[in-house]
Design a protein around this motif. Structure first.
Motif, mmCIF file in Angstrom:
data_model
loop_
_atom_site.group_PDB
_atom_site.id
_atom_site.type_symbol
_atom_site.label_atom_id
_atom_site.label_comp_id
_atom_site.label_asym_id
_atom_site.label_seq_id
_atom_site.Cartn_x
_atom_site.Cartn_y
_atom_site.Cartn_z
ATOM 1 N N UNK A 168 6.440 -4.147 -10.398
ATOM 2 C CA UNK A 168 6.212 -3.245 -9.266
ATOM 3 C C UNK A 168 6.182 -4.021 -7.952
ATOM 4 N N UNK A 169 5.555 -5.194 -7.967
ATOM 5 C CA UNK A 169 5.492 -6.029 -6.777
ATOM 6 C C UNK A 169 6.887 -6.500 -6.371
ATOM 7 N N UNK A 170 7.672 -6.909 -7.338
ATOM 8 C CA UNK A 170 9.035 -7.355 -7.061
ATOM 9 C C UNK A 170 9.885 -6.208 -6.514
ATOM 10 N N UNK A 171 9.722 -5.023 -7.085
ATOM 11 C CA UNK A 171 10.464 -3.856 -6.601
ATOM 12 C C UNK A 171 10.060 -3.520 -5.162
ATOM 13 N N UNK A 172 8.764 -3.625 -4.862
ATOM 14 C CA UNK A 172 8.295 -3.347 -3.502
ATOM 15 C C UNK A 172 8.853 -4.377 -2.521
ATOM 16 N N UNK A 190 7.761 -12.563 4.690
ATOM 17 C CA UNK A 190 7.475 -13.992 4.582
ATOM 18 C C UNK A 190 6.146 -14.235 3.883
ATOM 19 N N UNK A 191 5.148 -13.450 4.238
ATOM 20 C CA UNK A 191 3.835 -13.594 3.605
ATOM 21 C C UNK A 191 3.925 -13.260 2.125
ATOM 22 N N UNK A 192 4.611 -12.169 1.796
ATOM 23 C CA UNK A 192 4.746 -11.779 0.382
ATOM 24 C C UNK A 192 5.510 -12.832 -0.411
ATOM 25 N N UNK A 193 6.596 -13.335 0.160
ATOM 26 C CA UNK A 193 7.424 -14.304 -0.560
ATOM 27 C C UNK A 193 6.671 -15.618 -0.764
ATOM 28 N N UNK A 234 3.232 -16.004 -0.702
ATOM 29 C CA UNK A 234 2.010 -15.812 -1.479
ATOM 30 C C UNK A 234 2.307 -15.494 -2.936
ATOM 31 N N UNK A 235 3.295 -14.662 -3.158
ATOM 32 C CA UNK A 235 3.586 -14.216 -4.523
ATOM 33 C C UNK A 235 4.676 -15.038 -5.204
ATOM 34 N N UNK A 236 5.255 -15.992 -4.483
ATOM 35 C CA UNK A 236 6.312 -16.860 -5.025
ATOM 36 C C UNK A 236 7.431 -16.034 -5.661
ATOM 37 N N UNK A 237 7.942 -15.114 -4.868
ATOM 38 C CA UNK A 237 9.002 -14.256 -5.380
ATOM 39 C C UNK A 237 10.360 -14.862 -5.044
ATOM 40 N N UNK A 238 11.367 -14.093 -5.056
ATOM 41 C CA UNK A 238 12.759 -14.528 -4.973
ATOM 42 C C UNK A 238 13.039 -15.452 -3.780
ATOM 43 N N UNK A 280 13.429 -14.937 0.495
ATOM 44 C CA UNK A 280 12.841 -15.850 1.476
ATOM 45 C C UNK A 280 13.887 -16.363 2.460
ATOM 46 N N UNK A 281 15.019 -16.802 1.961
ATOM 47 C CA UNK A 281 16.091 -17.312 2.827
ATOM 48 C C UNK A 281 16.658 -16.192 3.697
ATOM 49 N N UNK A 282 16.854 -15.024 3.110
ATOM 50 C CA UNK A 282 17.351 -13.881 3.878
ATOM 51 C C UNK A 282 16.387 -13.448 4.961
#
Length: 143
Positions: free
Chosen positions: A23-27, A71-74, A76-80, A84-86
């Motif tokens: 759900x977090x990744x989808x958001x 930026x904060x989500x990427x 903090x949650x170490x997502x894709x 982050x680059x985009x």
């Protein structure tokens, strides 16, 4: 000559994601898509007509806010990494748009006249004359 394959050892496999992680990744991906639309929207609205500078400023402000959230989500949650680059790239474009909006608002009438002149110009010579007219109307040097 028939050999049996040896085990390849431990393979790195990703752990299956929990429902909360999915759900977090989808958001995050949804926020990223909205971010891309606002950055591109700000750019294309500015290209459309300088009279919509207020809408460009609004979309740019929204893109900066969404970019910071992403930026904060990427981080903090170490997502894709792609997100982050985009996001960083989009924030750079948004920063350039802020500068463009500030300069355009300082010389709003001159830019509007130039845009109207170029819209009426049918030849390269007429467009060149519009550019010369714009350069003549802008201050030549800053003190």
């Amino acid at each position: 000559m028939n050999t049996t394959p040896e085990p390849a050892g431990r393979q790195r496999t990703k752990q299956p994601l929990s429902e909360a992680a999915k759900a977090s990744l989808a958001k995050t991906h949804t926020l990223f898509r909205i971010f891309v639309v606002t950055v591109l929207g700000a750019f294309f609205v500015y290209q459309l007509d300088v009279s919509y500078l207020w809408l460009t400023a609004l979309l740019t402000a929204a893109s900066i806010a969404l970019g910071v959230v992403l930026l904060v989500r990427a981080a903090r949650l170490k997502e894709s990494r792609l997100v982050l680059i985009g996001t960083i790239s989009g924030l750079v474009v948004s920063a350039i748009m802020v500068l463009l909006i500030l300069v355009t608002s300082l010389f709003f009438n001159e830019v509007r006249e130039y845009q109207a002149c170029v819209g009426r110009a049918l030849t390269d010579q007429a467009q060149s004359a519009c550019r010369v007219q714009l350069e003549g109307s802008l201050p030549s040097q800053l003190p």
